[in-house]
Write a protein that holds these residues in place. Structure first.
Motif, PDB file in Angstrom:
ATOM      1  N   ASP A 273       4.982   1.154   0.211  1.00 56.09           N
ATOM      2  CA  ASP A 273       5.619   1.738  -0.963  1.00 56.09           C
ATOM      3  C   ASP A 273       5.969   3.188  -0.638  1.00 56.09           C
ATOM      4  N   CYS A 274       7.245   3.458  -0.483  1.00 64.27           N
ATOM      5  CA  CYS A 274       7.703   4.760   0.004  1.00 64.27           C
ATOM      6  C   CYS A 274       8.312   5.600  -1.112  1.00 64.27           C
ATOM      7  N   GLY A 275       8.344   6.910  -0.872  1.00 70.02           N
ATOM      8  CA  GLY A 275       8.926   7.818  -1.842  1.00 70.02           C
ATOM      9  C   GLY A 275      10.159   8.530  -1.343  1.00 70.02           C
ATOM     10  N   SER A 276      10.482   8.349  -0.059  1.00 70.63           N
ATOM     11  CA  SER A 276      11.616   9.054   0.527  1.00 70.63           C
ATOM     12  C   SER A 276      12.042   8.354   1.806  1.00 70.63           C
ATOM     13  N   ALA A 277      13.175   8.785   2.354  1.00 73.19           N
ATOM     14  CA  ALA A 277      13.645   8.235   3.626  1.00 73.19           C
ATOM     15  C   ALA A 277      12.686   8.599   4.756  1.00 73.19           C
ATOM     16  N   ASP A 278      12.121   9.810   4.722  1.00 75.82           N
ATOM     17  CA  ASP A 278      11.168  10.205   5.758  1.00 75.82           C
ATOM     18  C   ASP A 278       9.923   9.330   5.706  1.00 75.82           C
ATOM     19  N   ASP A 279       9.487   8.963   4.496  1.00 76.01           N
ATOM     20  CA  ASP A 279       8.376   8.023   4.366  1.00 76.01           C
ATOM     21  C   ASP A 279       8.733   6.694   5.023  1.00 76.01           C
ATOM     22  N   ALA A 280       9.930   6.216   4.745  1.00 73.59           N
ATOM     23  CA  ALA A 280      10.353   4.916   5.273  1.00 73.59           C
ATOM     24  C   ALA A 280      10.409   4.935   6.796  1.00 73.59           C
ATOM     25  N   ARG A 281      10.907   6.031   7.354  1.00 69.44           N
ATOM     26  CA  ARG A 281      10.941   6.138   8.821  1.00 69.44           C
ATOM     27  C   ARG A 281       9.528   6.108   9.393  1.00 69.44           C
ATOM     28  N   ALA A 282       8.631   6.870   8.785  1.00 69.47           N
ATOM     29  CA  ALA A 282       7.254   6.930   9.271  1.00 69.47           C
ATOM     30  C   ALA A 282       6.557   5.586   9.113  1.00 69.47           C
TER      31      ALA A 282
ATOM     32  N   LEU B 175       0.840  -1.198   0.000  1.00 67.39           N
ATOM     33  CA  LEU B 175       0.000   0.000   0.000  1.00 67.39           C
ATOM     34  C   LEU B 175       0.867   1.237   0.000  1.00 67.39           C
ATOM     35  N   ASP B 176       0.246   2.339  -0.321  1.00 65.33           N
ATOM     36  CA  ASP B 176       0.958   3.612  -0.326  1.00 65.33           C
ATOM     37  C   ASP B 176       1.550   3.842   1.061  1.00 65.33           C
ATOM     38  N   GLY B 177       2.863   3.964   1.117  1.00 69.63           N
ATOM     39  CA  GLY B 177       3.533   4.150   2.397  1.00 69.63           C
ATOM     40  C   GLY B 177       4.061   5.549   2.597  1.00 69.63           C
TER      41      GLY B 177
END
Length: 243
Positions: free
Chosen positions: A138-147, A106-108
């Motif tokens: 599914d992430c678009g950035s490092a901040d997305d991945a952390r969240a 899903l959109d991450g």
């Protein structure tokens, strides 16, 4: 199933994917291959070639593919074209899990979701409705991945790198983002997005990817054909040069 058994089963799914190639079998709307039976056959062909997993979208496609492949399936449901459209709501996520897909993608990102839920609430709701289902963000950035990691997902992906406005769209996989996420993440990182050659797939693995997803370069003949047509260089662009 007990929580311990669910954990064991989930780990077994991840173990099957670790270090391997996941083939994405998807077609765009309006294309001749946009048919569940065709995507099912494409998925089976990829498994025959050694793919350790399949990523596919759409409830009908997933229902068929899950009947015919013996590898883990990452399922998603694209609804819309802009903003959050990869399995955008909890309702979508539950429906994808119901197809038998072991992993729901899903959109991450940190963008607002259509149903108003946070990513963490979506994760919680899916776990309550379909215990044992793994969740890929599914992430678009490092901040997305952390969240996403904080939200409780099981797998991180670089799928949306270059598509959310936070990072430039690289020609190949965003290896700088891979390095950044690998540096802090405690979850498996699946590298996906613009992997067009075996060498690029190997590069991603060498940077610490848990697995790689390749779609267009394997399962999208329209795009692959266009690469060769461009390379041939016929002035009118209509196809191969005359023999």
């Amino acid at each position: 199933m007990t929580q311990a058994n669910e954990t064991d089963t989930s780990q077994a799914v991840l173990d099957r994917l670790k270090g391997g190639l996941i083939a994405s079998a998807q077609a765009y709307p309006g294309e001749p291959m946009r048919d569940p039976r065709t995507m099912d056959e494409v998925a089976q062909a990829c498994v025959a070639g050694g793919a350790v997993g399949i990523r596919a979208q759409g409830l009908a496609d997933l229902a068929l593919i899950n009947q015919h492949v013996d590898v883990p399936v990452i399922g998603l449901w694209k609804d819309g074209h802009d903003g959050v459209f990869i399995t955008p709501t909890l309702t979508h996520a539950i429906a994808v899990a119901a197809t038998g897909s072991q992993i729901v993608a899903l959109d991450g990102t940190r963008r607002p979701r259509p149903d108003g839920l946070t990513l963490a609430q979506t994760v919680e709701g899916l776990r309550a409705a379909r215990p044992g289902t793994l969740i890929m963000a599914d992430c678009g950035s490092a901040d997305d991945a952390r969240a996403a990691q904080d939200a409780g997902v099981d797998v991180l992906g670089t799928t949306l790198a270059g598509y959310t406005g936070e990072r430039p769209k690289t020609d190949g996989p965003d290896l700088e983002l891979v390095d950044e996420i690998v540096g802090f993440a405690s979850l498996p990182l699946v590298v996906e997005g613009r992997i067009h050659t075996p060498a690029q797939a190997a590069q991603a693995m060498g940077r610490g990817a848990f697995a790689v997803v390749v779609g267009t370069a394997i399962t999208h003949p329209t795009t692959i054909t266009s690469w060769f047509v461009s390379a041939v260089g016929r002035p009118d662009g209509s196809g191969a040069a005359r023999a």
